[in-house]
Design a protein around this motif. Structure first.
Motif, short mmCIF file in Angstrom:
data_model
loop_
_atom_site.label_atom_id
_atom_site.label_comp_id
_atom_site.label_asym_id
_atom_site.label_seq_id
_atom_site.Cartn_x
_atom_site.Cartn_y
_atom_site.Cartn_z
N GLU A 519 0.78 -1.23 0.16
CA GLU A 519 -0.16 -0.16 -0.07
C GLU A 519 0.93 1.18 0.07
OE1 GLU A 519 -3.57 1.97 2.69
OE2 GLU A 519 -2.28 0.34 3.71
N LYS A 520 0.71 1.88 -1.04
CA LYS A 520 1.53 3.41 -0.99
C LYS A 520 0.92 4.19 0.06
CE LYS A 520 3.86 2.96 -4.90
NZ LYS A 520 5.21 3.15 -4.91
N PRO A 522 2.27 8.35 2.23
CA PRO A 522 2.97 9.21 2.16
C PRO A 522 4.06 9.22 3.37
CG PRO A 522 0.99 9.67 3.40
CD PRO A 522 0.67 8.40 2.72
N ALA A 595 12.76 5.12 -1.92
CA ALA A 595 11.73 4.76 -2.62
C ALA A 595 12.00 3.58 -3.51
CB ALA A 595 11.39 6.10 -3.60
N GLU A 600 6.52 0.67 -1.04
CA GLU A 600 5.45 1.38 -0.12
C GLU A 600 5.44 2.87 -0.15
OE1 GLU A 600 5.01 -2.78 1.35
OE2 GLU A 600 6.87 -1.29 1.01
N ASP A 602 5.64 6.53 -1.46
CA ASP A 602 4.95 7.30 -2.57
C ASP A 602 5.65 8.53 -2.63
OD1 ASP A 602 3.34 8.86 -3.99
OD2 ASP A 602 1.45 8.54 -3.25
N GLU A 603 6.71 8.91 -3.72
CA GLU A 603 7.60 9.70 -3.88
C GLU A 603 6.68 11.19 -4.04
OE1 GLU A 603 11.60 9.47 -5.16
OE2 GLU A 603 10.92 7.79 -6.55
N ALA A 604 5.44 10.90 -4.51
CA ALA A 604 4.69 12.24 -4.93
C ALA A 604 4.18 12.93 -3.65
CB ALA A 604 3.48 11.93 -5.98
N ARG A 605 4.28 12.16 -2.40
CA ARG A 605 3.68 12.73 -1.08
C ARG A 605 4.84 12.77 -0.22
NH1 ARG A 605 -1.57 9.83 0.10
NH2 ARG A 605 -0.60 7.84 -0.53
N GLN A 746 -2.04 13.73 2.46
CA GLN A 746 -2.84 12.41 2.35
C GLN A 746 -4.35 12.84 1.42
OE1 GLN A 746 -4.28 11.62 6.53
NE2 GLN A 746 -2.64 10.18 6.75
N ARG A 747 -4.48 11.77 0.71
CA ARG A 747 -5.44 11.72 -0.30
C ARG A 747 -7.04 11.91 0.58
NH1 ARG A 747 -2.09 8.08 -3.30
NH2 ARG A 747 -1.07 9.15 -4.82
#
Length: 747
Positions: A519-520, A522, A595, A600, A602-605, A746-747
């Motif tokens: 699970e990705k 942040p 990463a 798991e 998430d480099e975008a967060r 967080q999304r």
């Protein structure tokens, strides 16, 4: 060193309301999208009230000269009021010896401004007994409390209030145990114990011309907390005279109580005037001072003073940029000095207040150097000539413990792995031998050793255990454990350790306890990255708050890149003349390497948070690398290095008159003022009464961001210094920190 991660300290006021700083053109840049957390958190409250689950654990343990008793201080599980205990080596039992209540009879503890400042410099936040002195024969204990002194007779347990004036600072027994000396009202005093009579030793001390008090940078940066020393025969006292009349005064005001006015401590900023310090020798009965002579123009810093039983009164003096230092032997009769050795370094020299360590017969001394690429201990003759190396650079020395001369054995804490620490013994300069009384596995361990080497005090912590302190024999057999009454954490952190990337960055990663494989999530990077501190430690305590943060849906990471200690002189000196380059790039590179190793991530967060130098790094990341770090929390950051103190800043960046470019590229203002550069969502937190990194640092950054049209948030902690001890403030602060990251990551 001064720039430390946030620790506990006295506070006066509660948390102020948050101040949102914004400007109209940028209001849509990072508007809050999620509410702040409102449900009370049991762990966070317990974490704060128990002082990170450390209150109630034994500390300041000391072996008595007869090796029959171990004295130690211990607080209460949820209150930092410390009392004195004694552990009997023969029986393995501990008993309470003395309490503050028994001395004060219910009265409230008070501290002088000088003692408050000294405790702030030493990062001492506990109350009650925060220190104690043991006479050389072990028969008496000296306990300072509420600005007064008490003599405790160990045999009977009776305590006697010494007839000193109020506001006693830095008290110590004389070598013969017949007197106590201390500083009061900016002068050195002596008290004869037999008659309980106080006599003034020095005269003429004022707030701007102090006698016997270490100046600000000595306490904050050199770790020299004292400004006076007994002669071995107890007939003389050496003392510093610190003239701060020419040092810039910066105003400190309690913004919640402006009616109290402002304090104006002397604070030397880079390139400006320092305190003028000289050393004098005076008879304890008073009289004329003999002033020690050295080239103070070339070597203005009095870094270290020792007056051993055998051997000369010895000084270590440094030049302003700390690239050269001289060890000097003093003739107390006339103040003349002779040179024992000179050390030079193109970047800077490290200080270790354990050295020089003179041998018992005065035939030589132990010396610390990094001349050969890492921490090394040398044996030198009385004339300073090199005899041989005792601890080699690759051994990983971090803290000198003791040299047991009859065995030729040197004990030290450290080791080659910077994320671990153990007690080591080196005999006659041979290979280090690890000393582990009954413990196994990766850990952070420290030890102390009795004078004869027959008894050890040993503190052990690991990724799955909190600190425990044991008493052991030299052969490793345990005698017992100093009892703890601390509240134990409710969980064990789920922490992993790795070496990442081509440079093998030390790293730790904490996952949520309910994390699902694949699970990705942040990431929040807990950063320091400064030249005096590492953050990756194989022990449980540093990861407790990280686990609480992780359990809210994050991966919590730490990285030690170039510029941090414990990996050799060249690694640490990579930050010379620039704090903003390799420090930040190594954190970004470590994120990418993590990463690659952990699916798991998430480099975008990715977010980042830190305090002090770590606060500087977090703000730098938001300003300079928003492509990697998408949100940041910056606590008590140094914003412009021209506004920090001389001894720390000039050590790494040089004099601003000689290296203005170093200060320009290291300043956060340089990046904040660039209107065309984006910024990650940034929360600034700072204590308004901080006398280390002044609150105006954060105000300067906020003003620059505001004028550049860059949205940010500012949370002032009213009345707080560089440390945040209050449980409610700690709880609310971290709720704000996590609220910031939840809104933006967080999304």
């Amino acid at each position: 060193m001064a720039l430390l991660p946030m620790r506990l300290a006295p506070m006066r006021l509660l948390l102020a309301a948050a101040l949102l700083v914004s400007c109209a053109p940028a209001l849509t840049q990072h508007p809050p999208t999620k509410p702040m957390p409102s449900v009370p958190d049991t762990f966070l409250r317990d974490y704060a009230e128990t002082r990170r689950f450390m209150s109630g654990r034994p500390l300041a343990a000391r072996i008595t000269p007869d090796e029959k008793t171990v004295l130690f201080l211990r607080g209460q599980p949820r209150a930092p009021i410390q009392t004195l205990f004694a552990f009997d080596v023969a029986s393995g039992e501990a008993r309470e010896v003395l309490t503050p209540e028994s001395i004060l009879n219910g009265a409230e503890e008070t501290l002088s401004p000088e003692e408050k400042a000294r405790r702030e410099r030493m990062r001492v936040s506990a109350r009650g007994f925060t220190s104690y002195q043991l006479s050389e024969d072990g028969s008496n204990i000296l306990v300072p409390l509420s600005g007064k002194l008490y003599l405790v007779e160990r045999a009977s347990g009776k305590s006697l209030e010494l007839k000193t004036g109020a506001g006693v600072v830095d008290p110590r027994f004389s070598p013969d145990g017949k007197h106590v000396a201390y500083v009061r009202d900016n002068d050195v005093y002596r008290l004869e114990l037999a008659s309980n009579t106080e006599r003034r030793v020095t005269k003429g001390g004022t707030p701007l011309l102090t006698h016997g008090l270490a100046e600000f940078v000595a306490q904050e940066e050199m770790r020299r907390y004292s400004g006076w020393w007994w002669s071995p025969d107890a007939r003389f006292i050496a003392y510093t005279e610190s003239d701060t009349s020419g040092v810039e005064k910066l105003s400190l005001i309690d913004v919640m109580h402006p009616e109290r006015g402002a304090d104006t401590p002397a604070y030397p900023r880079p390139g400006k005037e320092n305190a003028k310090v000289r050393l004098g020798v005076i008879p304890v009965g008073g009289g004329n001072t003999v002033w020690v002579k050295w080239d103070a123009q070339a070597y203005p810093y009095l870094a270290t003073v020792v007056w051993p039983k055998k051997g000369p009164l010895t000084l270590l003096v440094q030049n302003r940029t700390q690239t050269e230092q001289k060890l000097l032997a003093v003739d107390p009769a006339n103040g003349t000095t002779r040179e024992l050795l000179t050390e030079k370094d193109d970047a800077w020299l490290e200080l270790d207040q354990s050295f020089p360590q003179w041998l018992e017969d005065g035939s030589g001394f132990l010396w610390y150097t990094e001349r050969n690429g890492g921490p090394e201990v040398e044996l030198r003759g009385a004339d300073g000539a090199l005899t041989r190396s005792l601890v080699k650079p690759e051994a990983g020395l971090r803290e000198f413990v003791r040299y047991v001369e009859k065995e030729g054995a040197l004990y030290f804490n450290g080791g080659p792995n910077p994320s671990e620490s153990y007690l080591w013994r080196v005999k006659d300069g041979g290979a280090p031998e690890q000393v582990r009384p009954g413990t196994t596995g990766e850990a952070v361990e420290t030890g102390t050793v009795s004078k004869s080497g027959a008894l050890l005090l040993f503190t052990h912590s690991s990724p799955t255990s909190m600190p425990r302190t044991y008493v052991a024999r030299a052969d490793g057999s345990r005698v017992g454990e100093l009892p703890s009454v601390a509240v134990e954490p409710p969980f064990t952190p789920r922490v992993e350790f790795r070496e990442l990337g081509p440079l093998m960055f030390q790293s730790s990663l904490v996952r949520p306890r309910d994390a699902k494989p694949g699970e990705k999530l942040p990431v929040i990077v807990e950063v320091y990255a400064g030249p005096t501190v590492t953050v990756v430690h194989k022990s449980m305590a540093p990861h407790l708050l990280s686990q609480w943060m992780a359990d809210q849906g994050f991966l919590i990471a730490r990285f030690d890149g170039r510029g941090t200690p414990l990996r050799g002189a060249q690694w640490q000196r990579a930050v010379h003349l620039d704090f903003s380059a390799v420090t930040l790039e190594d954190q970004a590179s470590a994120v990418h390497a993590l990463a690659a190793a952990v699916p798991e991530v998430d480099e975008a967060r990715v977010g980042i948070e830190g305090w002090s130098f770590g606060g500087y790094m977090a703000a730098l990341a938001a300003l300079k690398r928003p492509d990697v770090f998408k949100a940041a929390v910056s606590g008590a950051p140094v914003v412009d290095w021209l506004d920090y103190d001389t001894h720390y800043t000039e050590r790494y960046l040089g004099l601003p008159q000689q290296h203005p470019e170093a200060y320009e590229k290291s300043s956060l203002l340089t990046y904040a003022r660039a209107e065309d550069k984006p910024i990650s969502p940034l929360l600034l937190i700072h204590g308004t009464a901080d006398d280390n990194v002044y609150f105006f640092h954060t105000l300067k950054l906020s003003d620059a961001l505001f004028r550049a049209g860059k949205y940010h948030e500012l949370l002032p902690l009213s009345g707080l210094t560089h440390m945040v001890p209050d449980p409610l403030v700690t709880q609310r602060q971290y709720e704000w920190v996590m609220g910031h990251f939840k809104r933006h990551l967080q999304r």
